[in-house]
Scaffold this motif. Structure first.
Motif, short mmCIF file in Angstrom:
data_model
loop_
_atom_site.label_atom_id
_atom_site.label_comp_id
_atom_site.label_asym_id
_atom_site.label_seq_id
_atom_site.Cartn_x
_atom_site.Cartn_y
_atom_site.Cartn_z
N GLU A 106 -7.08 4.09 22.05
CA GLU A 106 -7.43 3.59 23.38
C GLU A 106 -6.34 4.01 24.35
OE1 GLU A 106 -9.68 -0.35 24.69
OE2 GLU A 106 -7.65 -0.75 23.99
N GLY A 107 -6.69 4.87 25.29
CA GLY A 107 -5.67 5.40 26.17
C GLY A 107 -4.75 6.34 25.41
N SER A 108 -3.54 6.47 25.88
CA SER A 108 -2.61 7.42 25.24
C SER A 108 -1.94 6.84 24.00
CB SER A 108 -1.55 7.86 26.24
OG SER A 108 -0.82 6.74 26.73
N THR A 109 -1.69 5.52 23.99
CA THR A 109 -0.96 4.93 22.86
C THR A 109 -1.61 3.66 22.31
OG1 THR A 109 0.46 3.62 24.32
CG2 THR A 109 1.24 5.84 23.70
N GLY A 110 -2.76 3.28 22.83
CA GLY A 110 -3.37 2.02 22.42
C GLY A 110 -4.28 2.13 21.21
N CYS A 111 -4.62 0.97 20.63
CA CYS A 111 -5.51 0.90 19.47
C CYS A 111 -6.51 -0.23 19.69
CB CYS A 111 -4.70 0.65 18.20
SG CYS A 111 -5.72 0.31 16.73
N ARG A 112 -7.80 0.07 19.56
CA ARG A 112 -8.83 -0.95 19.77
C ARG A 112 -8.90 -1.94 18.62
NH1 ARG A 112 -12.10 3.49 20.85
NH2 ARG A 112 -13.57 2.91 19.21
N LEU A 113 -8.33 -1.58 17.46
CA LEU A 113 -8.41 -2.46 16.31
C LEU A 113 -7.29 -3.50 16.29
CD1 LEU A 113 -9.42 0.08 13.51
CD2 LEU A 113 -10.89 -1.53 14.72
N ASN A 114 -6.06 -3.05 16.47
CA ASN A 114 -4.95 -4.01 16.43
C ASN A 114 -4.60 -4.59 17.80
OD1 ASN A 114 -3.38 -2.13 17.84
ND2 ASN A 114 -2.27 -1.43 16.02
N ARG A 115 -5.34 -4.13 18.83
CA ARG A 115 -5.13 -4.62 20.20
C ARG A 115 -3.70 -4.41 20.68
NH1 ARG A 115 -10.26 -4.70 21.89
NH2 ARG A 115 -11.57 -5.97 20.53
N PHE A 123 0.82 -1.20 0.00
CA PHE A 123 0.00 0.00 0.00
C PHE A 123 0.86 1.26 0.00
CE2 PHE A 123 -3.61 -2.46 2.28
CZ PHE A 123 -3.99 -3.02 1.07
N ASP A 124 2.00 1.21 0.69
CA ASP A 124 2.90 2.36 0.70
C ASP A 124 3.36 2.72 -0.71
OD1 ASP A 124 2.79 2.65 3.43
OD2 ASP A 124 4.72 1.69 3.84
N GLU A 125 3.45 1.71 -1.56
CA GLU A 125 3.93 1.92 -2.93
C GLU A 125 2.79 2.15 -3.92
OE1 GLU A 125 6.05 -1.69 -3.50
OE2 GLU A 125 7.80 -1.06 -2.32
N SER A 126 1.56 2.25 -3.41
CA SER A 126 0.38 2.40 -4.26
C SER A 126 -0.29 3.75 -4.03
CB SER A 126 -0.63 1.28 -3.97
OG SER A 126 -0.04 0.00 -4.11
N LYS A 127 -1.15 4.12 -4.95
CA LYS A 127 -1.95 5.32 -4.77
C LYS A 127 -3.10 5.00 -3.82
CE LYS A 127 -0.96 7.17 -9.38
NZ LYS A 127 -1.53 7.60 -10.68
N CYS A 128 -3.30 5.86 -2.82
CA CYS A 128 -4.33 5.61 -1.81
C CYS A 128 -5.24 6.82 -1.67
CB CYS A 128 -3.68 5.31 -0.46
SG CYS A 128 -2.64 3.83 -0.43
N GLU A 129 -6.43 6.57 -1.09
CA GLU A 129 -7.35 7.66 -0.81
C GLU A 129 -8.09 7.38 0.50
OE1 GLU A 129 -9.93 7.86 -4.18
OE2 GLU A 129 -10.97 6.00 -3.71
N ASN A 130 -8.46 8.45 1.17
CA ASN A 130 -9.22 8.40 2.43
C ASN A 130 -8.45 7.74 3.57
OD1 ASN A 130 -11.44 9.59 1.15
ND2 ASN A 130 -12.30 7.61 0.58
N VAL A 131 -7.14 7.67 3.46
CA VAL A 131 -6.33 7.09 4.54
C VAL A 131 -6.13 8.13 5.64
CG1 VAL A 131 -4.04 6.18 5.12
CG2 VAL A 131 -5.16 5.47 3.00
N VAL A 132 -6.27 7.71 6.89
CA VAL A 132 -6.11 8.62 8.02
C VAL A 132 -4.63 8.94 8.22
CG1 VAL A 132 -6.37 8.85 10.52
CG2 VAL A 132 -8.20 7.81 9.16
N VAL A 133 -4.31 10.23 8.26
CA VAL A 133 -2.91 10.66 8.37
C VAL A 133 -2.63 11.41 9.67
CG1 VAL A 133 -2.60 10.77 5.87
CG2 VAL A 133 -3.41 12.80 7.09
N ARG A 134 -3.65 11.54 10.53
CA ARG A 134 -3.44 12.19 11.83
C ARG A 134 -4.11 11.37 12.91
NH1 ARG A 134 -5.45 18.16 11.96
NH2 ARG A 134 -7.41 17.02 11.63
N LYS A 135 -3.41 11.19 14.00
CA LYS A 135 -3.96 10.40 15.11
C LYS A 135 -5.25 10.99 15.64
CE LYS A 135 -2.79 8.42 19.61
NZ LYS A 135 -1.73 8.20 20.62
N ASN A 136 -5.35 12.31 15.64
CA ASN A 136 -6.55 12.96 16.16
C ASN A 136 -7.80 12.64 15.34
OD1 ASN A 136 -5.09 14.14 18.21
ND2 ASN A 136 -4.84 16.12 17.16
N VAL A 182 -0.37 2.90 15.50
CA VAL A 182 0.70 2.97 14.51
C VAL A 182 1.36 4.35 14.50
CG1 VAL A 182 -0.27 1.18 13.04
CG2 VAL A 182 -0.92 3.56 12.65
N PHE A 183 0.61 5.39 14.85
CA PHE A 183 1.20 6.73 14.88
C PHE A 183 2.23 6.83 16.00
CE2 PHE A 183 -2.90 7.59 12.75
CZ PHE A 183 -2.41 8.19 11.60
#
Length: 301
Positions: free
Chosen positions: A150-159, A131-144, A163-164
């Motif tokens: 989840e919390g200060s550094t957690g993610c509910r999706l990847n548990r 994906f890094d080498e492909s054209k992308c759209e609607n990808v989230v580029v800011r943590k906010n 990634v930010f």
């Protein structure tokens, strides 16, 4: 064009479209395919299907499904088989005139690239480089902008860790409708792609908590499911106030600019009744990905 909101206009008489101020490939692509579908249906008796197509050892599988039911996941798993090759992940053309001459239907792809949901990277980490080498759209580029922290550094999706916070510049699964345009050969290599497949199996997917895991459908039952086109609207698809509500997409194809229900019905009836394509309805809401996958393989035997 300054001062013009993103918009598109279609003239059915001339079969022409004009787009203003849009960078959304999905919209441009869908309208282009919709215009082609109108011409091909009228001039070539060609059925345009919004679905994935995979060739497995000479047997073509078409997967038709609403968003969020596992179409991409299952087509990907079939492609990963030693004798599996991807034809297309989003659109299939079937020339019924050709089918009557040959005695069977051939599915063909109109695109050289796959329009992939980038959220697949959540379960296939190696896709990040692709994906890094492909054209992308609607990808989230800011943590906010992410709703799954989840919390200060957690993610509910990847548990795990966001990634930010791992130093990444964007997240591929924070928004349900982010996409990557991946040349087919860049996914698993040129040996894993095919331009056509002899269709043997039509798989319809649904996701709920009450329907049976599998049902074999004749043409009447299949047409009833497809014509109704019920699905649950997932986050990221459509207006926010519709997320989680029941929607309808007749024939699971919202891109037909000239929707002819009688013609769509005839195409699917002929596929099952005339060309003897097996049709199964699988409920991905009551079984695991692997269990659904095994049902597809069993239906191919």
């Amino acid at each position: 064009m300054n001062g013009v909101e993103p918009s598109a206009y279609y003239c059915p008489e001339t079969n022409e479209s004009v787009f203003f101020n849009t960078e959304y490939y999905g919209q441009c692509k869908s309208w282009a395919l919709g215009m082609a579908a109108a011409v091909l249906e009228d001039k070539r008796n060609t059925h345009s299907i919004h679905g994935a197509c995979v060739d497995v050892n000479g047997k073509g599988v078409i997967i038709v499904a609403p968003t969020g039911t596992g179409k991409t996941t299952q087509s990907f798993k079939l492609m990963e088989l030693s004798d599996g090759r991807i034809v297309g992940d989003d659109w299939v053309y079937i020339d019924h005139n050709e089918g009557r001459r040959l005695g069977y239907l051939i599915g063909r792809q109109p695109e050289k690239s796959l329009y992939m949901r980038t959220e697949t990277q959540l379960t296939k980490s190696w896709l990040r480089k692709t994906f890094d080498e492909s054209k992308c759209e609607n990808v989230v580029v800011r943590k906010n902008d992410c709703e799954f922290t989840e919390g200060s550094t957690g993610c509910r999706l990847n548990r795990g860790t966001c990634v930010f916070d791992e130093g990444m510049e964007w997240c591929y699964y924070a928004f349900g409708n982010s996409r990557a345009l991946v040349p087919r050969q860049n996914l698993l290599g040129p040996s894993k792609i095919a331009d056509e497949a002899k269709i043997k199996l039509l798989v319809l997917l649904q996701r709920d908590e009450t329907s049976p895991a599998e049902a074999r459908l004749g043409e009447d039952a299949a047409v009833e499911v497809l014509k109704k086109g019920e699905y649950m609207i997932r986050p990221g698809a459509g207006p926010r106030d519709m997320w989680g509500k029941l929607g309808r997409e007749p024939w699971y194809n919202p891109y037909l600019l000239k929707l002819d229900h009688s013609r769509q019905e005839r195409f699917f009836r002929d596929m099952i009744g005339v060309f003897d394509v097996k049709c199964i309805l699988l409920n991905t809401g009551v079984e695991t990905v692997e269990e659904t996958y095994r049902r597809i393989l069993s239906a191919l035997d």
